[in-house]
Design a protein around this motif. Structure first.
Motif, mmCIF file in Angstrom:
data_model
loop_
_atom_site.group_PDB
_atom_site.id
_atom_site.type_symbol
_atom_site.label_atom_id
_atom_site.label_comp_id
_atom_site.label_asym_id
_atom_site.label_seq_id
_atom_site.Cartn_x
_atom_site.Cartn_y
_atom_site.Cartn_z
ATOM 1 N N VAL A 168 0.822 -1.226 0.109
ATOM 2 C CA VAL A 168 -0.138 -0.067 0.129
ATOM 3 C C VAL A 168 0.747 1.118 -0.155
ATOM 4 C CG1 VAL A 168 -1.713 1.136 1.377
ATOM 5 C CG2 VAL A 168 -1.923 -0.996 1.110
ATOM 6 N N THR A 169 1.757 1.267 0.929
ATOM 7 C CA THR A 169 2.654 2.483 1.019
ATOM 8 C C THR A 169 3.431 2.464 -0.189
ATOM 9 O OG1 THR A 169 4.314 1.342 2.365
ATOM 10 C CG2 THR A 169 2.655 2.953 3.567
ATOM 11 N N SER A 170 4.042 1.365 -0.814
ATOM 12 C CA SER A 170 4.614 1.512 -1.984
ATOM 13 C C SER A 170 3.932 2.079 -3.243
ATOM 14 C CB SER A 170 5.258 0.154 -2.495
ATOM 15 O OG SER A 170 6.085 -0.408 -1.576
ATOM 16 N N PHE A 171 2.749 1.690 -3.300
ATOM 17 C CA PHE A 171 1.685 2.183 -4.133
ATOM 18 C C PHE A 171 1.631 3.917 -4.230
ATOM 19 C CE2 PHE A 171 -2.643 4.113 -5.434
ATOM 20 C CZ PHE A 171 -2.710 3.710 -6.628
ATOM 21 N N ILE A 172 1.264 4.150 -2.819
ATOM 22 C CA ILE A 172 1.200 5.601 -2.763
ATOM 23 C C ILE A 172 2.351 6.505 -3.014
ATOM 24 C CG2 ILE A 172 0.992 7.318 -0.904
ATOM 25 C CD1 ILE A 172 -0.846 5.389 0.754
ATOM 26 N N ASN A 173 3.673 6.054 -2.538
ATOM 27 C CA ASN A 173 4.971 6.471 -3.062
ATOM 28 C C ASN A 173 4.961 6.635 -4.567
ATOM 29 O OD1 ASN A 173 5.442 7.275 -0.339
ATOM 30 N ND2 ASN A 173 6.098 5.286 -0.103
ATOM 31 N N GLU A 174 4.312 5.742 -5.347
ATOM 32 C CA GLU A 174 4.707 5.711 -6.695
ATOM 33 C C GLU A 174 3.843 6.649 -7.634
ATOM 34 O OE1 GLU A 174 6.803 4.373 -8.862
ATOM 35 O OE2 GLU A 174 8.121 3.886 -7.075
ATOM 36 N N ASN A 175 2.650 7.316 -6.905
ATOM 37 C CA ASN A 175 1.723 8.012 -7.428
ATOM 38 C C ASN A 175 1.497 9.278 -7.072
ATOM 39 O OD1 ASN A 175 0.125 5.862 -9.581
ATOM 40 N ND2 ASN A 175 0.715 4.868 -7.713
ATOM 41 N N ASN A 176 0.863 10.235 -7.901
ATOM 42 C CA ASN A 176 0.727 11.635 -7.394
ATOM 43 C C ASN A 176 -0.550 11.616 -6.950
ATOM 44 O OD1 ASN A 176 0.267 14.154 -6.975
ATOM 45 N ND2 ASN A 176 0.824 14.792 -9.290
ATOM 46 N N ARG B 203 1.615 9.705 6.602
ATOM 47 C CA ARG B 203 2.957 9.950 6.501
ATOM 48 C C ARG B 203 3.520 9.722 4.988
ATOM 49 N NH1 ARG B 203 2.959 7.083 11.680
ATOM 50 N NH2 ARG B 203 3.448 5.308 10.806
ATOM 51 N N ASN B 204 3.034 9.128 4.418
ATOM 52 C CA ASN B 204 3.331 8.693 3.182
ATOM 53 C C ASN B 204 2.757 9.716 1.767
ATOM 54 O OD1 ASN B 204 5.299 6.521 2.945
ATOM 55 N ND2 ASN B 204 4.239 5.994 4.589
ATOM 56 N N VAL B 205 1.680 9.881 2.148
ATOM 57 C CA VAL B 205 0.845 10.779 1.136
ATOM 58 C C VAL B 205 1.158 12.309 1.288
ATOM 59 C CG1 VAL B 205 -1.336 11.240 2.348
ATOM 60 C CG2 VAL B 205 -1.106 11.186 -0.261
ATOM 61 N N ASP B 206 1.411 12.870 0.308
ATOM 62 C CA ASP B 206 1.551 14.293 0.065
ATOM 63 C C ASP B 206 0.663 15.192 -0.692
ATOM 64 O OD1 ASP B 206 3.169 16.915 0.433
ATOM 65 O OD2 ASP B 206 4.145 16.519 -1.649
ATOM 66 N N GLY B 207 -0.005 16.161 0.184
ATOM 67 C CA GLY B 207 -0.968 17.002 -0.383
ATOM 68 C C GLY B 207 -2.409 16.365 -0.674
ATOM 69 N N ALA B 208 -2.532 15.248 -0.178
ATOM 70 C CA ALA B 208 -3.916 14.735 -0.171
ATOM 71 C C ALA B 208 -4.510 14.850 1.085
ATOM 72 C CB ALA B 208 -3.865 13.300 -0.600
ATOM 73 N N THR B 209 -5.922 14.634 1.263
ATOM 74 C CA THR B 209 -6.610 14.940 2.220
ATOM 75 C C THR B 209 -6.961 13.333 2.863
ATOM 76 O OG1 THR B 209 -7.980 16.799 1.799
ATOM 77 C CG2 THR B 209 -9.047 15.406 3.760
ATOM 78 N N VAL B 210 -6.496 12.959 3.938
ATOM 79 C CA VAL B 210 -6.748 11.418 4.180
ATOM 80 C C VAL B 210 -7.965 11.462 5.336
ATOM 81 C CG1 VAL B 210 -5.955 9.271 5.349
ATOM 82 C CG2 VAL B 210 -4.382 10.979 3.950
ATOM 83 N N LYS B 211 -9.037 10.718 5.063
ATOM 84 C CA LYS B 211 -10.208 10.855 5.944
ATOM 85 C C LYS B 211 -10.052 9.808 6.915
ATOM 86 C CE LYS B 211 -12.993 13.723 3.839
ATOM 87 N NZ LYS B 211 -13.813 14.714 4.643
#
Length: 153
Positions: free
Chosen positions: A92-100, A126-134
């Motif tokens: 999951v975190t690998s996917f997040i880090n590979e995508n905008n 911690r791994n996502v940048d600029g998104a809103t995490v619900k």
């Protein structure tokens, strides 16, 4: 799903999370993507646990066959997974880090009989940048009403 462009991204080692996602009311234009590790996890439960623990403790990135996805047209991203060692699998975190995912709204969900999703949501944040995490959602069983209530939060 429910009138918004939705992508459901999920990892399912044993099929439990996949079965849940198959019940989601996807509409035309929505998309479901199963994350596929380049090196499959072992069939042995104990060998899978050992690998998962080493990945999580070592903060190891997991290579995925389908890591890069074009998600520009999607308003919200549901990310589903089983809980492994109180958090999300490294797939999951690998996917997040590979995508905008900047500007997206992310809804984490897990399949777990008893462990809460709290630590996994923190890991995603911690791994996502600029998104809103619900707030995350733990599913023991599927209910469309429960899904709608969670997405409307």
């Amino acid at each position: 799903m429910f009138g918004k462009k939705t992508a459901v991204i999920y990892f399912s080692h044993t099929g439990v999370t996949k079965k849940l996602v198959e019940k989601f009311p996807l509409e035309e234009g929505d998309k479901a993507i199963e994350l596929i590790p380049s090196v499959p996890y072992p069939k042995s439960y104990f060998k899978t646990l050992a690998r998962a623990k080493a990945e999580i403790e070592g903060n190891v990135s997991v290579d995925l066959e389908n890591a890069k996805q074009n998600l520009k047209e999607y308003e919200r991203i549901l990310i589903g997974f089983p809980i492994w060692f109180w958090t999300c699998p490294k797939a999951v975190t690998s996917f997040i880090n590979e995508n905008n995912l900047k500007g997206k709204t992310i809804y984490p969900f897990c399949t777990s009989g008893g462990i809460q999703i709290t630590e996994a949501v923190d890991e995603i944040k911690r791994n996502v940048d600029g998104a809103t995490v619900k707030k995350g959602k733990r599913f023991k069983r599927y209910s469309e009403e429960e899904l709608q209530k969670w997405l409307d939060q």
